[in-house]
Design a protein around this motif. Structure first.
Motif, PDB file in Angstrom:
ATOM      1  N   GLU B  15       0.833  -1.202   0.000  1.00  0.00           N
ATOM      2  CA  GLU B  15       0.000   0.000   0.000  1.00  0.00           C
ATOM      3  C   GLU B  15       0.871   1.257   0.000  1.00  0.00           C
ATOM      4  O   GLU B  15       0.615   2.205  -0.741  1.00  0.00           O
ATOM      5  CB  GLU B  15      -0.867  -0.075   1.264  1.00  0.00           C
ATOM      6  N   ASP B  16       1.935   1.240   0.829  1.00  0.00           N
ATOM      7  CA  ASP B  16       2.829   2.403   0.910  1.00  0.00           C
ATOM      8  C   ASP B  16       3.540   2.640  -0.416  1.00  0.00           C
ATOM      9  O   ASP B  16       3.676   3.783  -0.869  1.00  0.00           O
ATOM     10  CB  ASP B  16       3.878   2.190   2.012  1.00  0.00           C
ATOM     11  N   ILE B  17       3.999   1.563  -1.025  1.00  0.00           N
ATOM     12  CA  ILE B  17       4.754   1.686  -2.280  1.00  0.00           C
ATOM     13  C   ILE B  17       3.856   2.277  -3.377  1.00  0.00           C
ATOM     14  O   ILE B  17       4.248   3.197  -4.093  1.00  0.00           O
ATOM     15  CB  ILE B  17       5.292   0.298  -2.737  1.00  0.00           C
ATOM     16  N   ARG B  19       1.152   4.063  -2.994  1.00  0.00           N
ATOM     17  CA  ARG B  19       0.828   5.460  -2.668  1.00  0.00           C
ATOM     18  C   ARG B  19       2.026   6.356  -2.974  1.00  0.00           C
ATOM     19  O   ARG B  19       1.867   7.480  -3.455  1.00  0.00           O
ATOM     20  CB  ARG B  19       0.417   5.571  -1.194  1.00  0.00           C
ATOM     21  N   ALA B  20       3.215   5.864  -2.699  1.00  0.00           N
ATOM     22  CA  ALA B  20       4.419   6.650  -2.969  1.00  0.00           C
ATOM     23  C   ALA B  20       4.553   6.916  -4.472  1.00  0.00           C
ATOM     24  O   ALA B  20       4.945   8.016  -4.886  1.00  0.00           O
ATOM     25  CB  ALA B  20       5.647   5.915  -2.438  1.00  0.00           C
ATOM     26  N   HIS B  21       4.215   5.935  -5.297  1.00  0.00           N
ATOM     27  CA  HIS B  21       4.249   6.151  -6.748  1.00  0.00           C
ATOM     28  C   HIS B  21       3.293   7.282  -7.141  1.00  0.00           C
ATOM     29  O   HIS B  21       3.636   8.137  -7.958  1.00  0.00           O
ATOM     30  CB  HIS B  21       3.867   4.861  -7.485  1.00  0.00           C
ATOM     31  N   ARG B  23       2.246   9.717  -5.231  1.00  0.00           N
ATOM     32  CA  ARG B  23       2.748  10.997  -4.707  1.00  0.00           C
ATOM     33  C   ARG B  23       3.919  11.510  -5.537  1.00  0.00           C
ATOM     34  O   ARG B  23       4.084  12.721  -5.690  1.00  0.00           O
ATOM     35  CB  ARG B  23       3.203  10.836  -3.239  1.00  0.00           C
ATOM     36  N   GLY B 249      -3.632   9.633  -0.545  1.00  0.00           N
ATOM     37  CA  GLY B 249      -2.339  10.140  -0.062  1.00  0.00           C
ATOM     38  C   GLY B 249      -2.244  11.653  -0.054  1.00  0.00           C
ATOM     39  O   GLY B 249      -1.134  12.205  -0.087  1.00  0.00           O
TER      40      GLY B 249
END
Lengths: 71, 457
Positions: B15-17, B19-21, B23, B249
């Motif tokens: 999920e973090d990865i 969302r980071a993409h 952002r 995000g």
């Protein structure tokens, strides 16, 4: 849930660079820490309970309207 | 991908990865100047606001707008509907700030800040309201497709398939774009309104002036008033937009675009709502009582007045409204469930990591769909009361929103300004007053006539 440990305990450089665009609070792991509890004061409790009673009463009115033949 | 352990000891998830993409693209667009960069930034950041507003233009809401146009015409209700969307902007803007400032969903914040006792009250309100509303979405889908002769079970399974397909990517961004594309079809009511050949001068006059309610105050007019309010401000919207803001995000730096997203959504949804009232207003001219009409009956009644094409578009619009709302409302239930049970809850989760999230989402929708297929159930009652119940449940939900948005400990400088608090207070008072007047109209129906006689009118 599966957990992939990265040698040395850190994700790869590429992932670290990518994750740097997120604010610390956005990481799933950070959200596991709970926010401190805020205890409600007297007037707040009065408002919340009043609205709760209002909702219960109005739901009874709606049910009455539906089933008591009030058209 | 499984979960990684970050340098700070925090778990890094799929999920973090993802969302980071997302952002990363936002930050790249923000680093550029010029109109095209701003347009790209807007494109990247819109979503939750437009989805929540068009999602709330759901099956029962569009039927409520159509019943409004058919029963009361356009004079009072066009400006009234625009006003309800202004209310929706004021309320929903707070969820953008809360989501961006805390990165936590609405249910999560209520649980953590006020404890599980009040948290469960909120979530049970949400769960019951969402499930009732979901039933009405499938009723709308069934009735809308029924106009074209589609059997109920085919209609319901088609809607479930669309909902499932939107989830298949396991990616918030793709889900959001697919749902936005579907939601854009809510504007199908604009050509229907044009086909109704309204007198545009009268429409302009109705919007610019606020004529009295035709027929005065009565139980029927209060029911329609409450239904129209419930068609724009409901508890699920608070939970959905805040959770979607978090899942997307958005951060404090994006709040301006989050507000723009909300206003854009409200503008689009109010245009579609006003168009629906106008589209059904020819029935008012023919003195038809359409308050208990279902989607197919509206389309059939409108066919002689606006033609087969117009009636077909109307029926399709009701189907679209039901499908998009079924997607967004079941998602809001799944977010809330994940937030209070502290299980993973994101549209970025792969199926293996988000089993409970996707299970709740699909089970809510499938349960509501199954109920619609039970023969002989008096479903028309559910459609009539669902928006009213939403309005009645809104004041308690708004108080939590108000307290959270003014909570300096979690919001810092982003606490609500005084004007926003005054508007929220006015909205709460308006909703409670409308609810109480509705209650009086049901329990003592002659009260308004007596009061008006007493006042000599």
């Amino acid at each position: 849930m599966s957990t992939t440990e990265i040698p040395g305990g850190t994700p790869g450089f590429e992932s670290q660079e990518l994750l740097a665009v997120l604010e610390p609070g956005q990481l799933t792991g950070a959200k596991r820490a709970q926010l401190p509890r805020r205890y409600l004061k007297g007037p707040e409790l009065v408002v919340l309970w009043s609205l709760r009673l209002y909702l219960f009463f109005m739901i009874v009115v709606v049910i009455y309207q539906l089933f008591a033949g009030v058209d | 991908m499984g979960m990684l352990t970050g340098s700070g000891g925090l778990l890094i998830t799929h999920e973090d990865i993802d969302r980071a993409h997302d952002r990363q693209r936002v930050l790249a667009a923000r680093g550029k100047r010029g109109f095209s960069a701003s347009a790209r930034l807007l494109w990247l950041l819109i979503g939750p606001g437009v989805l929540v507003m068009l999602g709330e233009n759901d099956g029962p809401s569009m039927l409520s707008y159509a019943a409004t146009g058919a029963t009361f015409g356009i004079s009072f209700f066009l400006p009234f509907i625009v006003l309800t969307f202004v209310m929706a902007i004021v309320v929903q803007e707070m969820t953008v700030r809360l989501g961006a400032a805390t990165h936590r969903g609405h249910a999560e914040l209520i649980f953590e800040r006020f404890g599980p006792f009040w948290g469960w009250f909120s979530v049970i309100d949400l769960g019951i309201g969402n499930f009732l509303t979901l039933i009405t979405e499938f009723i709308a889908i069934r009735a809308g497709l029924g106009y074209f002769g589609v059997p109920p079970w085919v209609a319901v399974f088609t809607a479930l398939a669309v909902l499932y397909l939107a989830l298949l990517t396991h990616r918030y961004w793709t889900w959001e774009r697919v749902t936005l594309a579907a939601a854009a079809f809510n504007l199908i009511f604009i050509p229907v309104a044009i086909l109704a050949r309204p007198h545009w001068g009268t429409v302009g006059h109705a919007l610019a002036t606020w004529s009295p309610l035709p027929g005065g105050l009565s139980k029927d007019s209060f029911l329609i008033l409450l239904s129209n309010i419930g068609a724009t401000v409901t508890p699920w919207m608070l939970f959905f937009q805040q959770s979607a803001t978090v899942d997307k995000g958005l951060t404090k730096h994006d709040i301006r675009f989050g507000r723009l997203d909300t206003v854009l959504g409200a503008a689009l949804a109010s245009v579609a709502a006003v168009a629906t009232v106008i589209a059904a207003s020819p029935l008012f001219g023919h003195h038809m009582n359409a308050q208990n009409f279902q989607a197919a009956e509206f389309a059939q009644a409108l066919e002689p007045l606006i033609g087969r094409v117009g009636a077909s578009l109307f029926a399709l619009g009701i189907v679209e409204a039901g499908i998009v709302a079924a997607i967004t409302i079941s998602t809001s239930s799944a977010y809330a469930f994940g937030e209070v049970t502290r299980k993973p809850h994101s549209l970025n989760l792969p199926l293996t990591q988000g089993r409970s999230f996707y299970a709740v989402l699909l089970l809510c929708a499938a349960g509501a769909a199954a109920i619609v297929l039970i023969p002989g159930l008096p479903l028309v009652h559910v459609v009539l009361v669902v928006n009213v119940v939403a309005v009645l449940a809104m004041p308690p939900a708004l108080i939590f929103l108000f307290m959270l948005a003014n909570d300096k400990e979690i919001m810092g400088e982003l606490v609500s300004p005084r004007w926003a608090n005054m508007l929220t207070g006015a909205i709460v008072i308006l909703l409670i007053t409308a609810g109480l007047l509705f209650g009086i109209s049901v329990l003592a129906p002659n009260t308004f006539a007596f009061v008006l006689r007493f006042l000599g009118r």
